[in-house]
Design an enzyme around this catalytic site. Structure first.
Site, PDB file in Angstrom:
ATOM      1  N   GLY A  47       0.821  -1.200   0.000  1.00  0.00           N
ATOM      2  CA  GLY A  47       0.000   0.000   0.000  1.00  0.00           C
ATOM      3  C   GLY A  47       0.854   1.248   0.000  1.00  0.00           C
ATOM      4  O   GLY A  47       2.067   1.198   0.252  1.00  0.00           O
ATOM      5  N   GLN A  52       3.096   9.910   1.695  1.00  0.00           N
ATOM      6  CA  GLN A  52       4.384   9.214   1.540  1.00  0.00           C
ATOM      7  C   GLN A  52       5.130   9.653   0.284  1.00  0.00           C
ATOM      8  O   GLN A  52       6.333   9.412   0.175  1.00  0.00           O
ATOM      9  CB  GLN A  52       4.178   7.693   1.494  1.00  0.00           C
ATOM     10  CG  GLN A  52       3.764   7.109   2.826  1.00  0.00           C
ATOM     11  CD  GLN A  52       3.669   5.611   2.723  1.00  0.00           C
ATOM     12  OE1 GLN A  52       2.657   5.083   2.274  1.00  0.00           O
ATOM     13  NE2 GLN A  52       4.728   4.905   3.098  1.00  0.00           N
ATOM     14  N   CYS A  98       6.689  -0.691   6.259  1.00  0.00           N
ATOM     15  CA  CYS A  98       6.210   0.546   5.653  1.00  0.00           C
ATOM     16  C   CYS A  98       7.310   1.072   4.737  1.00  0.00           C
ATOM     17  O   CYS A  98       8.483   1.065   5.122  1.00  0.00           O
ATOM     18  CB  CYS A  98       5.902   1.565   6.757  1.00  0.00           C
ATOM     19  SG  CYS A  98       5.327   3.153   6.133  1.00  0.00           S
ATOM     20  N   LEU A  99       6.933   1.516   3.546  1.00  0.00           N
ATOM     21  CA  LEU A  99       7.936   2.025   2.599  1.00  0.00           C
ATOM     22  C   LEU A  99       8.638   3.263   3.139  1.00  0.00           C
ATOM     23  O   LEU A  99       9.709   3.619   2.664  1.00  0.00           O
ATOM     24  CB  LEU A  99       7.284   2.316   1.245  1.00  0.00           C
ATOM     25  CG  LEU A  99       6.736   1.085   0.512  1.00  0.00           C
ATOM     26  CD1 LEU A  99       5.973   1.510  -0.738  1.00  0.00           C
ATOM     27  CD2 LEU A  99       7.859   0.121   0.155  1.00  0.00           C
ATOM     28  N   HIS A 140      -3.485   0.729   8.265  1.00  0.00           N
ATOM     29  CA  HIS A 140      -2.122   1.263   8.163  1.00  0.00           C
ATOM     30  C   HIS A 140      -2.082   2.454   7.193  1.00  0.00           C
ATOM     31  O   HIS A 140      -1.542   3.518   7.535  1.00  0.00           O
ATOM     32  CB  HIS A 140      -1.175   0.145   7.700  1.00  0.00           C
ATOM     33  CG  HIS A 140       0.231   0.585   7.444  1.00  0.00           C
ATOM     34  ND1 HIS A 140       1.309   0.096   8.158  1.00  0.00           N
ATOM     35  CD2 HIS A 140       0.749   1.479   6.558  1.00  0.00           C
ATOM     36  CE1 HIS A 140       2.420   0.678   7.713  1.00  0.00           C
ATOM     37  NE2 HIS A 140       2.106   1.521   6.749  1.00  0.00           N
ATOM     38  N   GLU A 141      -2.662   2.275   5.997  1.00  0.00           N
ATOM     39  CA  GLU A 141      -2.597   3.344   4.991  1.00  0.00           C
ATOM     40  C   GLU A 141      -3.392   4.566   5.439  1.00  0.00           C
ATOM     41  O   GLU A 141      -2.942   5.700   5.269  1.00  0.00           O
ATOM     42  CB  GLU A 141      -3.080   2.837   3.627  1.00  0.00           C
ATOM     43  CG  GLU A 141      -2.242   1.724   3.014  1.00  0.00           C
ATOM     44  CD  GLU A 141      -0.748   1.975   3.047  1.00  0.00           C
ATOM     45  OE1 GLU A 141      -0.326   3.137   2.928  1.00  0.00           O
ATOM     46  OE2 GLU A 141       0.011   1.004   3.207  1.00  0.00           O
ATOM     47  N   HIS A 144      -1.716   6.968   7.764  1.00  0.00           N
ATOM     48  CA  HIS A 144      -0.795   7.927   7.145  1.00  0.00           C
ATOM     49  C   HIS A 144      -1.489   9.274   6.895  1.00  0.00           C
ATOM     50  O   HIS A 144      -0.841  10.320   6.905  1.00  0.00           O
ATOM     51  CB  HIS A 144      -0.283   7.399   5.803  1.00  0.00           C
ATOM     52  CG  HIS A 144       0.868   6.432   5.909  1.00  0.00           C
ATOM     53  ND1 HIS A 144       2.096   6.781   6.426  1.00  0.00           N
ATOM     54  CD2 HIS A 144       0.981   5.130   5.554  1.00  0.00           C
ATOM     55  CE1 HIS A 144       2.918   5.738   6.368  1.00  0.00           C
ATOM     56  NE2 HIS A 144       2.263   4.717   5.853  1.00  0.00           N
TER      57      HIS A 144
HETATM   58 NI    NI Z   1       3.184   2.862   5.554  1.00  0.00          NI
END
Ligand code: NI
Length: 175
Positions: A47, A52, A98-99, A140-141, A144
């Site tokens: 995701g 991000q 997480c990226l 999670h997304e 953000h």
């Molecule tokens: Ni993330």
């Protein structure tokens, strides 16, 4: 289409709430969604949220192969101005990455069952119930979009570390 630079934990864009999208069909929003999809595919994540990629707007994308979601694939989903609601109090702890925290992982409690809604990239309402990994990735997304990264959801920081080390420690525990 373009691969965008991903902000890492510590960058202020990841720590503040994102603004709602007003015109889903605007050309710059459509281009951003295309670029987010390309960026997520390039980075190999499940995701990605717009903050991000340094854009403080309420847009998330996610997907998952069947192997990550108890045999049921999560289709590539674009959610704009999403809302997530837990369906009950049941929590489940699972490892997340997480990226924006490359190489790291940690065990995070999340609601097991949620309902979520939002607009797709054509402005149509999407509403789904989700459980397990699918519910986890949505929570999670969407975190953000409120400036929340997974470490602040963790209740046991001893599980936080670099993927290779955490994996090795788990193997040692099993022996
Ligand atoms: Ni993330």
């Amino acid at each position: 289409m373009a691969i965008l630079k991903i902000a890492r934990m510590g960058h202020s864009v990841l720590a503040r709430p994102a603004a709602p999208v007003e015109d889903v069909k605007a050309a710059e929003i459509q281009r951003l969604v295309d670029d987010m999809i390309e960026t997520m595919e390039d980075a190999g994540g499940a995701g990605l949220a717009a903050p991000q990629v340094h854009i403080p707007l309420r847009i998330v994308i996610f997907h998952a192969p069947p192997s990550r979601n108890d045999g049921a694939p999560v289709p590539l989903t674009v959610l704009i101005n999403p809302v997530v609601q837990p369906l009950d109090d049941r929590m489940q702890v699972g490892y997340e990455g997480c990226l924006s925290l490359p190489g790291l992982t940690g065990a995070v409690p999340r609601y097991h069952n949620v309902r979520y809604s939002g607009l797709d990239r054509h402005g149509e309402m999407v509403e789904r119930v989700a459980e397990g990994f699918h519910a986890r990735v949505v929570q999670h997304e969407c975190d953000h979009l409120d400036g929340v990264l997974y470490p602040s959801r963790m209740d046991d920081l001893s599980t936080f570390g670099f993927v290779e080390e955490v994996r090795r420690a788990m193997m040692e525990q099993k022996e």
